[in-house]
Design a protein around this motif. Structure first.
Motif, PDB file in Angstrom:
ATOM      1  N   CYS A 168      15.816 -47.800  -0.406  1.00 47.82           N
ATOM      2  CA  CYS A 168      16.592 -47.108  -1.438  1.00 47.82           C
ATOM      3  C   CYS A 168      17.430 -45.979  -0.834  1.00 47.82           C
ATOM      4  O   CYS A 168      18.568 -45.752  -1.245  1.00 47.82           O
ATOM      5  CB  CYS A 168      15.659 -46.543  -2.506  1.00 47.82           C
ATOM      6  SG  CYS A 168      14.969 -47.780  -3.602  1.00 47.82           S
ATOM      7  N   MET A 169      16.854 -45.286   0.144  1.00 48.15           N
ATOM      8  CA  MET A 169      17.628 -44.241   0.831  1.00 48.15           C
ATOM      9  C   MET A 169      18.838 -44.840   1.533  1.00 48.15           C
ATOM     10  O   MET A 169      19.941 -44.279   1.488  1.00 48.15           O
ATOM     11  CB  MET A 169      16.737 -43.520   1.846  1.00 48.15           C
ATOM     12  CG  MET A 169      15.688 -42.617   1.241  1.00 48.15           C
ATOM     13  SD  MET A 169      14.737 -41.753   2.528  1.00 48.15           S
ATOM     14  CE  MET A 169      13.463 -40.981   1.540  1.00 48.15           C
ATOM     15  N   LEU A 170      18.645 -45.987   2.194  1.00 47.17           N
ATOM     16  CA  LEU A 170      19.769 -46.661   2.847  1.00 47.17           C
ATOM     17  C   LEU A 170      20.829 -47.093   1.835  1.00 47.17           C
ATOM     18  O   LEU A 170      22.029 -47.025   2.108  1.00 47.17           O
ATOM     19  CB  LEU A 170      19.276 -47.879   3.632  1.00 47.17           C
ATOM     20  CG  LEU A 170      18.563 -47.612   4.962  1.00 47.17           C
ATOM     21  CD1 LEU A 170      18.138 -48.931   5.593  1.00 47.17           C
ATOM     22  CD2 LEU A 170      19.445 -46.831   5.920  1.00 47.17           C
TER      23      LEU A 170
ATOM     24  N   VAL B 297      27.593 -35.995   7.587  1.00 48.74           N
ATOM     25  CA  VAL B 297      26.245 -35.695   7.088  1.00 48.74           C
ATOM     26  C   VAL B 297      25.554 -36.992   6.654  1.00 48.74           C
ATOM     27  O   VAL B 297      24.387 -37.233   6.989  1.00 48.74           O
ATOM     28  CB  VAL B 297      26.298 -34.690   5.927  1.00 48.74           C
ATOM     29  CG1 VAL B 297      24.967 -34.659   5.168  1.00 48.74           C
ATOM     30  CG2 VAL B 297      26.602 -33.287   6.442  1.00 48.74           C
ATOM     31  N   ILE B 298      26.287 -37.822   5.911  1.00 53.15           N
ATOM     32  CA  ILE B 298      25.712 -39.096   5.461  1.00 53.15           C
ATOM     33  C   ILE B 298      25.422 -40.005   6.653  1.00 53.15           C
ATOM     34  O   ILE B 298      24.403 -40.704   6.698  1.00 53.15           O
ATOM     35  CB  ILE B 298      26.660 -39.785   4.465  1.00 53.15           C
ATOM     36  CG1 ILE B 298      26.771 -38.944   3.184  1.00 53.15           C
ATOM     37  CG2 ILE B 298      26.160 -41.183   4.118  1.00 53.15           C
ATOM     38  CD1 ILE B 298      27.841 -39.416   2.236  1.00 53.15           C
ATOM     39  N   GLY B 299      26.311 -39.971   7.669  1.00 52.39           N
ATOM     40  CA  GLY B 299      26.066 -40.762   8.871  1.00 52.39           C
ATOM     41  C   GLY B 299      24.805 -40.328   9.605  1.00 52.39           C
ATOM     42  O   GLY B 299      24.032 -41.167  10.076  1.00 52.39           O
ATOM     43  N   LEU B 300      24.581 -39.009   9.680  1.00 49.80           N
ATOM     44  CA  LEU B 300      23.352 -38.511  10.303  1.00 49.80           C
ATOM     45  C   LEU B 300      22.126 -38.874   9.482  1.00 49.80           C
ATOM     46  O   LEU B 300      21.067 -39.177  10.039  1.00 49.80           O
ATOM     47  CB  LEU B 300      23.432 -36.989  10.470  1.00 49.80           C
ATOM     48  CG  LEU B 300      24.155 -36.459  11.703  1.00 49.80           C
ATOM     49  CD1 LEU B 300      23.972 -34.954  11.802  1.00 49.80           C
ATOM     50  CD2 LEU B 300      23.635 -37.101  12.965  1.00 49.80           C
ATOM     51  N   MET B 301      22.256 -38.830   8.161  1.00 45.92           N
ATOM     52  CA  MET B 301      21.152 -39.239   7.300  1.00 45.92           C
ATOM     53  C   MET B 301      20.803 -40.708   7.530  1.00 45.92           C
ATOM     54  O   MET B 301      19.622 -41.086   7.576  1.00 45.92           O
ATOM     55  CB  MET B 301      21.518 -39.024   5.828  1.00 45.92           C
ATOM     56  CG  MET B 301      21.275 -37.626   5.312  1.00 45.92           C
ATOM     57  SD  MET B 301      19.510 -37.224   5.306  1.00 45.92           S
ATOM     58  CE  MET B 301      18.895 -38.427   4.148  1.00 45.92           C
ATOM     59  N   ASN B 302      21.823 -41.541   7.691  1.00 49.28           N
ATOM     60  CA  ASN B 302      21.595 -42.955   7.974  1.00 49.28           C
ATOM     61  C   ASN B 302      20.812 -43.118   9.271  1.00 49.28           C
ATOM     62  O   ASN B 302      19.863 -43.916   9.356  1.00 49.28           O
ATOM     63  CB  ASN B 302      22.939 -43.673   8.080  1.00 49.28           C
ATOM     64  CG  ASN B 302      22.789 -45.156   8.299  1.00 49.28           C
ATOM     65  OD1 ASN B 302      22.259 -45.875   7.458  1.00 49.28           O
ATOM     66  ND2 ASN B 302      23.256 -45.634   9.431  1.00 49.28           N
ATOM     67  N   SER B 303      21.182 -42.346  10.282  1.00 49.36           N
ATOM     68  CA  SER B 303      20.478 -42.393  11.560  1.00 49.36           C
ATOM     69  C   SER B 303      19.022 -41.958  11.408  1.00 49.36           C
ATOM     70  O   SER B 303      18.113 -42.586  11.959  1.00 49.36           O
ATOM     71  CB  SER B 303      21.198 -41.483  12.568  1.00 49.36           C
ATOM     72  OG  SER B 303      20.531 -41.472  13.801  1.00 49.36           O
ATOM     73  N   ALA B 304      18.795 -40.882  10.641  1.00 50.71           N
ATOM     74  CA  ALA B 304      17.429 -40.378  10.444  1.00 50.71           C
ATOM     75  C   ALA B 304      16.561 -41.396   9.702  1.00 50.71           C
ATOM     76  O   ALA B 304      15.380 -41.581  10.038  1.00 50.71           O
ATOM     77  CB  ALA B 304      17.474 -39.065   9.666  1.00 50.71           C
ATOM     78  N   VAL B 305      17.133 -42.078   8.713  1.00 50.36           N
ATOM     79  CA  VAL B 305      16.369 -43.081   7.955  1.00 50.36           C
ATOM     80  C   VAL B 305      16.007 -44.270   8.847  1.00 50.36           C
ATOM     81  O   VAL B 305      14.892 -44.798   8.772  1.00 50.36           O
ATOM     82  CB  VAL B 305      17.162 -43.540   6.721  1.00 50.36           C
ATOM     83  CG1 VAL B 305      16.486 -44.733   6.048  1.00 50.36           C
ATOM     84  CG2 VAL B 305      17.287 -42.402   5.711  1.00 50.36           C
TER      85      VAL B 305
END
Length: 266
Positions: free
Chosen positions: A66-68, A108-116
């Motif tokens: 869901c996060m992705l 920011v969203i790209g980094l969040m994608n990496s973290a997930v």
């Protein structure tokens, strides 16, 4: 060049060209763009709806999916609406503040994608190497906290970039040869000293990629070691199959990011 009749006399106004060299085909290019955007929204919202309604799917792995889905919606929405405005209405102008805001949310969203993706690798490690402790190590609350930590970390890491760019003077030629505000393109338009922002961006790129590769590689190294210790072929195959979706997502995300980075730097 009729699309660029806007004279950038205002120092706070930039011009996005869309896809350079293909201005005459922008209307045709907009068709697959708009279709993919609609399909992306429908598909991701469907995932969110199904996981939200089905209580049996309220598990860490599905929360990460869901996060992705939310990340995919945010990433598309950062770029595609403005790109369609360029393709359909020749609305090429964008203010400096809007440009930096778009750039901030995109990265920011790209980094969040990496973290997930890194969290998903850890999830697969726990599921295979510590299956009996999986429910206690990775709870829904802990996954939510990891997501919040990833968001805060992404904001803190990316925020200095637009703040540094905001203080730089920009040259008369403020045409960005892209359909969104890419960091390197905006930096190259500055007439001031960009050493600090370029060094910070380069350091951030190497640190993030290095840590991601390290954590994902470590997780899968431990997974492979655990799988090799399993004597039964059926159990061995089942353990590897649980990693297949994550590996596919990881390869797609890394390949598209690498392709985008190479295109911008070429």
């Amino acid at each position: 060049m009729s699309a660029f009749n806007l004279t950038p006399s205002d120092p706070s106004t930039f011009i996005l060209t869309g896809i350079p060299g293909l201005e005459a085909a922008h209307i045709w290019i907009s068709i697959p763009f708009s279709m993919f955007y609609i399909f992306s929204l429908l598909g991701n919202f469907t995932i969110l709806f199904i996981v939200g309604k089905e209580e049996t799917l309220h598990k860490p792995m599905f929360l990460l999916i869901c996060m992705l889905a939310l990340i995919d919606i945010g990433l598309c929405t950062c770029i595609v609406p403005k790109a369609l405005c360029i393709f359909w209405f020749h609305s090429n102008g964008i203010t400096l503040d809007c440009c930096l805001t778009q750039m901030f949310f995109y990265y920011v969203i790209g980094l969040m994608n990496s973290a997930v993706l890194v969290t998903m690798a850890f999830d697969r490690y726990v599921a295979i190497c510590h299956p009996l402790r999986y429910a206690t190590i990775l709870t829904n609350a802990r996954i939510a906290k990891l997501g919040l930590v990833g968001l805060i970390g992404a904001v803190l890491l990316i925020l200095p970039a637009p703040l540094l760019l905001r203080r730089l003077p920009f040259c008369t030629n403020r045409i960005i040869p892209h359909m969104y505000c890419e960091n390197l393109a905006v930096v190259n338009m500055s007439c001031g000293d960009t050493t600090v922002i370029q060094m910070y961006s380069l350091m951030l790129t190497f640190v993030i990629i290095g840590l991601d590769v390290l954590f994902v590689g470590l997780s899968y190294g431990l997974i492979i070691r655990a799988v090799l210790r399993i004597s039964l072929k059926k159990a061995n195959r089942k353990a590897l199959n649980t990693c297949t979706p994550h590996i596919c997502v990881l390869v797609m995300a890394c390949s598209t990011s690498l392709f985008s980075a190479l295109i911008h730097r070429s």
